[in-house]
Design a protein around this motif. Structure first.
Motif, mmCIF file in Angstrom:
data_model
loop_
_atom_site.group_PDB
_atom_site.id
_atom_site.type_symbol
_atom_site.label_atom_id
_atom_site.label_comp_id
_atom_site.label_asym_id
_atom_site.label_seq_id
_atom_site.Cartn_x
_atom_site.Cartn_y
_atom_site.Cartn_z
ATOM 1 N N ASP A 90 7.754 -3.553 17.699
ATOM 2 C CA ASP A 90 8.217 -2.312 18.322
ATOM 3 C C ASP A 90 7.312 -1.127 17.995
ATOM 4 O OD1 ASP A 90 8.883 -2.131 15.660
ATOM 5 O OD2 ASP A 90 11.010 -1.695 15.984
ATOM 6 N N ARG A 91 6.372 -1.318 17.122
ATOM 7 C CA ARG A 91 5.341 -0.310 16.873
ATOM 8 C C ARG A 91 4.080 -1.016 16.403
ATOM 9 N NH1 ARG A 91 6.864 3.121 11.538
ATOM 10 N NH2 ARG A 91 8.496 3.907 12.932
ATOM 11 N N PHE A 92 2.942 -0.439 16.728
ATOM 12 C CA PHE A 92 1.659 -0.992 16.310
ATOM 13 C C PHE A 92 0.997 -0.110 15.263
ATOM 14 C CE2 PHE A 92 0.362 -3.702 20.278
ATOM 15 C CZ PHE A 92 1.544 -4.424 20.160
ATOM 16 N N ARG A 93 1.690 0.965 14.878
ATOM 17 C CA ARG A 93 1.076 1.910 13.959
ATOM 18 C C ARG A 93 2.131 2.727 13.248
ATOM 19 N NH1 ARG A 93 -1.663 7.667 15.579
ATOM 20 N NH2 ARG A 93 -2.308 8.293 13.479
ATOM 21 N N LYS A 94 1.817 3.084 12.017
ATOM 22 C CA LYS A 94 2.582 4.086 11.287
ATOM 23 C C LYS A 94 1.604 4.842 10.401
ATOM 24 C CE LYS A 94 6.548 4.804 8.196
ATOM 25 N NZ LYS A 94 7.599 4.126 7.381
ATOM 26 N N GLY A 95 1.372 6.107 10.725
ATOM 27 C CA GLY A 95 0.447 6.907 9.958
ATOM 28 C C GLY A 95 -0.951 6.326 9.949
ATOM 29 N N ARG A 96 -1.441 5.982 8.770
ATOM 30 C CA ARG A 96 -2.791 5.468 8.609
ATOM 31 C C ARG A 96 -2.859 3.940 8.674
ATOM 32 N NH1 ARG A 96 -6.579 9.084 6.534
ATOM 33 N NH2 ARG A 96 -5.759 11.152 6.043
ATOM 34 N N PHE A 130 0.835 -1.190 0.000
ATOM 35 C CA PHE A 130 0.000 0.000 0.000
ATOM 36 C C PHE A 130 0.877 1.250 0.000
ATOM 37 C CE2 PHE A 130 0.971 -0.067 4.491
ATOM 38 C CZ PHE A 130 0.860 1.261 4.913
ATOM 39 N N SER A 131 0.299 2.345 -0.433
ATOM 40 C CA SER A 131 0.945 3.646 -0.351
ATOM 41 C C SER A 131 0.013 4.579 0.409
ATOM 42 C CB SER A 131 1.230 4.212 -1.744
ATOM 43 O OG SER A 131 0.027 4.369 -2.477
ATOM 44 N N GLU A 132 0.575 5.588 1.021
ATOM 45 C CA GLU A 132 -0.215 6.497 1.851
ATOM 46 C C GLU A 132 -0.096 7.921 1.341
ATOM 47 O OE1 GLU A 132 -0.311 8.146 6.483
ATOM 48 O OE2 GLU A 132 0.330 6.078 6.066
ATOM 49 N N GLY A 133 -1.214 8.611 1.310
ATOM 50 C CA GLY A 133 -1.245 10.017 0.944
ATOM 51 C C GLY A 133 -2.003 10.818 1.982
ATOM 52 N N ASN A 134 -2.196 12.087 1.715
ATOM 53 C CA ASN A 134 -2.884 12.947 2.682
ATOM 54 C C ASN A 134 -4.340 12.583 2.874
ATOM 55 O OD1 ASN A 134 -0.576 14.458 3.177
ATOM 56 N ND2 ASN A 134 -1.022 15.921 1.514
#
Length: 567
Positions: free
Chosen positions: A311-317, A166-170
């Motif tokens: 070490d993380r459960f989230r990044k951005g969306r 996937f890719s993420e945008g605004n």
């Protein structure tokens, strides 16, 4: 078998772009729970799942915790789950024996599902809940979840569809998925993506999250068998029979209560690989049967016990839940059940933001709340694993010896097995004791939450804890009265609460006030408790603050939060 969730269940992914508020990767129990919870809150959800509609899962989890059953009660399917699995009168006990057909050493008494709501006197029959635990294998559980999902609007499942990237945008994310039957790639646009795609999670890899901890604790050679003659050799069947002898220690789980069984052969230190251990000889040693006993291997379900937490459960969306976020020894069934807790925590936070009544910063609470408690619970499981492994590796040679000496050994080993394992199979602490002590959206008051163990806990209204159990004047459990946002529990009907109600309504927050019978105030400790939809206490007091705006702002993630897209 998986019923068709809706008309889109088996539709090929052919459109160039499909739009949904949340894309969930993986339709196991965690992904389905998340999707149902979101859809019932009015959020559109798409799930992509590699399996065909109706393709059964592997025989993994065998225990749905009390806390998970409370969640399923809220989602409207607790009774549906109760009505399937083992026969209604089949004992849910845990039996410790020299072999599955040998001498019984001790037994943890757990009610059959017929008596689950009415039984008394057992180690888990007096818990503060309307929904006790339920013993059911995943092969019966998942179809019930799929069937329930079929009736929920706004939820579609795309079977035979693999997530690739996937890719993420605004304005959201665009995921690339591929139809496994046609090979056709397409895109799905969503506001958020959640990886519930298991231990090999592609979503976890895509957000650069790394699993950390202990990669190997123990190897378990696990075999799903058809053995219709086994139950007749057991003088007193049980849901789980644990064999303790110097040759092979193992666990036999009743799947259908008649002829299908899952056998875990807990490998010894000297057993280097799954293949180096004679599977048939081990099964016979655990069962206590000779070469003439007939059975058929249905599948091999070998697994490695670990303690790994991302070490993380989230990044951005993008978020991860369940095995995508944490892996550990499946003691107390807390792999799947912890994932279900992840799902219900994340569902209401996403809904709050997507429905516009909370700031984007409310989403920070997911990792802030779930990662620390996941780390802690995984250590509970690892500590229990170490003790159980030690017990299995030190079984005295005399345990099968006839006469007084053997009797004394069996009594000692049986009592030790009971005392240790009742903590994990009747784990009130893990169900009700965990709390969130570092959340950005909880109004702490300086009081320390009471500690808990795997087995024990102290009910508390301290912010971050599970709302103490109470019954309403009509006899319903208080949890049935919690709404989709915040619910103020009032233990004194004379206290004015309108200023808080007005502040909540002004922000569009789903809000309700519920009066609790006076006899319940002692457990609460305060006259007012503000509970979240996930049963955790967000604030408490004896009067509404003169200016409730700062409190409401904190609860909604608006205290110093940026009004921007997810960070």
């Amino acid at each position: 078998m998986h019923d068709r969730p809706n008309a889109a269940s088996d539709k090929a992914v052919s459109d160039k772009v499909k739009t949904s508020s949340v894309l969930v990767v993986g339709a196991g129990p965690v992904g389905l729970t998340l999707a149902m919870d979101l859809a019932l809150r009015g959020i559109s959800v798409t799930i992509v799942e590699t399996r065909s509609a109706g393709e059964p899962p592997s025989v993994k989890c065998n225990h749905v915790s009390s806390r998970s059953m409370e969640i399923f009660r809220r989602l409207g399917l607790a009774q549906k789950l109760r009505d399937t699995g083992l026969p209604a009168d089949y004992p849910n006990d845990c039996s410790y024996r020299t072999t599955a057909t040998g001498i019984e050493l001790s037994r943890i008494l757990i009610p059959c599902r017929r008596d689950r709501y009415t039984a008394t006197g057992g180690p888990d029959t007096d818990w503060p809940t309307a929904e006790p635990p339920h013993r059911i294998n995943q092969i019966y559980m998942e179809p019930a979840l799929f069937e329930h999902a079929a009736a929920i609007n706004g939820l579609q499942i795309l079977n035979r569809t693999a997530f690739e990237d996937f890719s993420e945008g605004n304005d959201g994310i665009v995921a690339t998925v591929r139809n496994l039957d046609t090979g056709t790639a397409s895109q799905i646009h969503a506001d958020f993506i959640v990886g519930c795609d298991g231990a090999r999670s592609l979503v976890r890899k895509a957000i650069d999250a790394n699993l950390q901890g202990t990669p190997i604790i123990q190897r378990v050679q696990s075999t799903y068998i058809h053995a219709p003659g086994l139950i007749d050799l057991m003088d007193r069947p049980a849901w789980m029979t644990l064999a303790l002898n110097p040759r092979r220690c193992g666990t036999v789980v009743a799947i259908d209560g008649r002829e299908k069984w899952l056998i875990h052969n807990h490998l010894n230190r000297e057993d280097e690989t799954f293949e180096s251990v004679d599977r048939d000889a081990s099964i016979r040693a655990i069962l206590g049967v000779g070469p003439d006993f007939e059975y058929k291997v249905l599948s091999k379900e070998d697994w490695v016990g670990r303690r790994l937490v991302a070490d993380r459960f989230r990044k951005g969306r993008a978020f991860i839940c369940g095995d995508a976020a944490h892996l550990w020894m499946p003691y107390a069934g807390y792999g799947m059940n912890a994932g279900i807790a992840d799902a219900t925590n994340l569902a209401w936070l996403l809904a709050a933001y997507l429905q516009g009544w909370a700031d984007v910063a409310i989403l920070d609470a997911y990792e802030a709340e779930r990662l620390p408690i996941t780390e802690q619970v995984s250590r509970f499981a690892m500590e229990m694993a170490g003790k159980v492994l030690s017990q299995r590796r030190t079984v005295p040679d005399a345990i099968e010896q006839p006469g007084p000496e053997g009797d004394a050994v069996r009594k000692q080993v049986g009592q030790a097995a009971y005392d240790l394992n009742v903590q994990q199979y009747c784990c009130a602490g893990l169900n009700f004791g965990y709390f969130y002590d570092r959340s950005p959206i909880i109004a702490y008051d300086g009081a320390e939450q009471p500690g808990f163990t795997m087995a024990e806990f102290t009910p508390s209204s301290t912010p971050g804890c599970r709302l103490p159990f109470a019954k309403l004047s009509d006899g319903r459990p208080v949890y049935d009265a919690l709404g989709p946002g915040y619910t103020l529990l009032r233990y004194d009907p004379d206290i004015a609460v309108e200023p808080l109600a007005e502040a909540m309504r002004a922000n569009g927050v789903p809000f309700a006030v519920v009066d609790i019978p006076a006899g319940e105030v002692q457990a609460a400790g305060h006259k007012l408790i503000l509970a979240r939809t996930d049963q955790h206490v967000a604030w408490r007091g004896d009067a509404i603050p003169d200016d409730p705006a700062p409190l409401v702002g904190k609860l909604l993630g608006r205290a110093g939060a940026p009004a921007s897209a997810p960070a």
